[in-house]
Design an enzyme around this catalytic site. Structure first.
Site, PDB file in Angstrom:
ATOM      1  N   LYS A 173      30.869   8.134   9.009  1.00  0.00           N
ATOM      2  CA  LYS A 173      30.437   7.521  10.256  1.00  0.00           C
ATOM      3  C   LYS A 173      29.765   8.605  11.101  1.00  0.00           C
ATOM      4  O   LYS A 173      30.418   9.409  11.742  1.00  0.00           O
ATOM      5  CB  LYS A 173      31.597   6.914  11.044  1.00  0.00           C
ATOM      6  CG  LYS A 173      31.095   6.037  12.215  1.00  0.00           C
ATOM      7  CD  LYS A 173      32.114   5.832  13.289  1.00  0.00           C
ATOM      8  CE  LYS A 173      32.134   6.958  14.288  1.00  0.00           C
ATOM      9  NZ  LYS A 173      30.848   7.102  15.072  1.00  0.00           N
ATOM     10  N   ARG A 177      24.124   8.418  18.212  1.00  0.00           N
ATOM     11  CA  ARG A 177      22.928   8.978  18.852  1.00  0.00           C
ATOM     12  C   ARG A 177      21.924   9.507  17.833  1.00  0.00           C
ATOM     13  O   ARG A 177      20.718   9.519  18.092  1.00  0.00           O
ATOM     14  CB  ARG A 177      23.320  10.108  19.799  1.00  0.00           C
ATOM     15  CG  ARG A 177      24.212   9.691  20.958  1.00  0.00           C
ATOM     16  CD  ARG A 177      24.628  10.910  21.757  1.00  0.00           C
ATOM     17  NE  ARG A 177      25.534  10.588  22.850  1.00  0.00           N
ATOM     18  CZ  ARG A 177      26.075  11.477  23.671  1.00  0.00           C
ATOM     19  NH1 ARG A 177      25.812  12.759  23.504  1.00  0.00           N
ATOM     20  NH2 ARG A 177      26.880  11.112  24.639  1.00  0.00           N
ATOM     21  N   SER A 226      34.448  16.228  20.409  1.00  0.00           N
ATOM     22  CA  SER A 226      35.066  16.848  21.580  1.00  0.00           C
ATOM     23  C   SER A 226      36.565  17.021  21.362  1.00  0.00           C
ATOM     24  O   SER A 226      37.177  16.340  20.521  1.00  0.00           O
ATOM     25  CB  SER A 226      34.825  15.987  22.813  1.00  0.00           C
ATOM     26  OG  SER A 226      35.567  14.784  22.737  1.00  0.00           O
ATOM     27  N   CYS A 281      28.755  23.653  18.983  1.00  0.00           N
ATOM     28  CA  CYS A 281      30.090  24.201  19.219  1.00  0.00           C
ATOM     29  C   CYS A 281      30.123  25.705  19.013  1.00  0.00           C
ATOM     30  O   CYS A 281      31.090  26.359  19.397  1.00  0.00           O
ATOM     31  CB  CYS A 281      31.124  23.520  18.324  1.00  0.00           C
ATOM     32  SG  CYS A 281      30.928  23.874  16.574  1.00  0.00           S
ATOM     33  N   GLU A 383      33.960  22.416  28.514  1.00  0.00           N
ATOM     34  CA  GLU A 383      32.756  22.607  27.696  1.00  0.00           C
ATOM     35  C   GLU A 383      31.597  21.838  28.326  1.00  0.00           C
ATOM     36  O   GLU A 383      31.662  20.621  28.478  1.00  0.00           O
ATOM     37  CB  GLU A 383      33.018  22.119  26.270  1.00  0.00           C
ATOM     38  CG  GLU A 383      31.858  22.322  25.319  1.00  0.00           C
ATOM     39  CD  GLU A 383      32.171  21.845  23.908  1.00  0.00           C
ATOM     40  OE1 GLU A 383      31.703  22.477  22.953  1.00  0.00           O
ATOM     41  OE2 GLU A 383      32.876  20.829  23.766  1.00  0.00           O
TER      42      GLU A 383
END
Length: 490
Positions: A173, A177, A226, A281, A383
């Site tokens: 998956k 976006r 996240s 990240c 972040e």
């Protein structure tokens, strides 16, 4: 308008759905496609197809699966320009960034071409009188991956390549976006010889994600996103008895000592903070600078370098930074810049309020530099995931060391110094999972593994490298003894 559907059992499939979301072109701000979201029923169909196809695939020899991976790697190399264009059109990153991303994914495909060696077990002869012990690494069955928007090809390749190479079927998956790169990867895998049903792609949001983590036939889930979501996904999947590997957010620090090569630090800071518009990240959004003189000197150099940084659209090969992924994300990053101001930080270079001529509706933000950030500020603790570089000032090495070590996210950190002694002390003492020495983004090579500490990672095994083989297989141990012929009663 183009419709992006599911990829199940070797073909693109559309399912009746009223849940559609737009996919934007970040360089122009325009909607370029609509994405069909999978519900629990659609996910269940993909899992059923994968479950049916997996046993035959796993019975193939490791050599056969390796040959398929070699063909897949060759196709990825042949189509790298096409894939880079797809990624840049949905993410907004520059073409060269997209090509670099693909190369890092290819490194993992290259690694798993050695699956006959990687999947070997161990053997001990004579563990006892007439007793031998050996181990076998077997595929789990159906496994899944849930991937973020910022690396639409690399992270899917990090997951699917080892999972499929060892004999599993895989359900992916991707982010809603940036969904199209995964569809093309699935088609190329099929062309390489991965059987229909072994690599399936379902699209969607939390509904599809929860269907994956809750499905009883999915034995393991690898996730990147996240921290908040990683923690929730880990808890849900582990609670359902699945093997889980969940990578969360990051606030990576660069610690600059007074003896550092500041010209090199500036170049590394530009790449670390603003490459891919800071949406990764492994970005380096915080510089911890030891000493007021060093901080003032570095700040002055950064202001000059940022002024010369070229912002442009993905097709601009001279550009050094492109747009962020969506208008919503742009507003989020702008909100953090305002938050830093409200908290008392000094915004030295403000990247807000500008637009690219000819692409006024694009999701462009210019680089932002913030000084006099303190560790109590939310803008430091959280972040930002955008083109924002913060400076934190420290008086001593020990103070600078304490900041990344005490931060709740422990993904990566770097130190910049000419002193081997100080660098070694830092490497040994810092409480962070991946460490760079005079290197801004310490992403390990494919034959090691990738993973942080604390709130940056949940689960015991890292991504790619030998850890990925361990994660996507289970070990069967056999202890055997055969009677000698002279003890057999005739």
């Amino acid at each position: 308008m183009r419709m992006i559907t599911q990829f199940i059992d070797g073909e693109r499939r559309s399912f009746p759905s009223v849940r559609l979301t737009p996919v934007f072109e970040p360089n122009t701000g325009q909607v370029q496609a609509h994405l069909e979201h999978a519900d629990a029923t659609t996910v269940a169909q993909a899992v059923a197809v994968a479950k049916a196809a997996q046993p035959a695939w796993s019975r193939n020899s490791p050599q056969h699966r390796a040959q398929v991976m070699f063909r897949f790697k060759a196709l990825l190399e042949t189509h790298q320009q096409e894939l880079a264009a797809i990624m840049s059109s949905e993410h907004g990153k520059l073409i060269d960034d997209s090509l670099g991303e693909l190369r890092r994914g290819l490194d993992v495909v290259d690694l798993v071409c050695g699956v006959p060696h990687l999947q070997k077990g161990e053997y001990t002869k004579g563990a006892g009188p007439g007793v031998d012990v050996y181990s076998i690494r077997e595929a789990l069955g159906v496994v899944a991956g849930i991937t973020p928007f910022n690396f639409p090809a690399m992270i899917p390749l990090w997951m699917m390549a080892p999972a499929i190479a060892v004999g599993n079927a895989f359900v992916l998956k991707p982010s809603s976006r940036t969904p199209s790169a995964s569809m093309r990867l699935a088609e190329l895998a099929l062309e390489a010889g991965v059987p229909a049903g072994i690599f399936n792609v379902v699209h969607g949001d939390q509904v599809a994600g929860e269907a994956i983590t809750g499905h009883p036939d999915i034995k393991a889930v690898s996730f990147v996103g996240s921290t908040v979501v990683a923690k929730a996904v880990y808890a849900r999947g582990a609670g359902a008895g699945k093997r889980m590997q969940c990578m969360g957010g990051a606030k990576n620090h660069g610690v600059v000592l007074p003896d550092a090569d500041l010209d090199q630090v500036v170049q590394d800071a530009l790449a670390g903070a603003f490459g891919s518009a800071g949406q990764r990240c492994m970005a380096m959004p915080v510089l911890v600078v030891v000493g007021e003189k060093t901080a003032e000197d570095l700040r002055k150099r950064l202001v000059g370098a940022i002024a010369n940084l070229r912002v442009g659209g993905a097709p601009d090969r001279a550009a050094q930074m492109g747009p962020v992924v969506t208008g919503e994300h742009k507003r989020k990053v702008e909100g953090y810049i305002q938050l830093a101001i409200d908290e008392g930080a000094d915004v030295v270079v403000d990247g807000r309020g500008r637009s690219l001529p000819g692409s006024e509706e694009g999701f462009f933000l210019w680089p932002t530099l913030i000084d006099n950030t303190t560790t109590t500020m939310r803008s430091y603790q959280e972040e930002i995931f955008g083109p924002v570089l913060q400076i934190v000032r420290a008086e001593t090495f020990e103070e600078a060391l304490s900041y990344p070590s005490s931060h709740h996210q422990g993904n990566a950190v770097s130190i910049f110094t000419r002193s081997g002694d100080m660098a070694q002390r830092f490497v040994e003492q810092v409480a962070v999972g991946m460490v760079g020495v005079n290197f801004p983004m310490p992403v390990p090579v494919s034959y090691h593994s990738f993973g942080g500490w604390k709130d940056s990672a949940f689960g015991d095994l890292n991504q790619y490298g030998e850890d990925s083989i361990r994660f996507f297989t289970r070990t069967k141990l056999v202890t055997q003894r055969w009677p000698s012929e002279n003890t057999i009663v005739r």
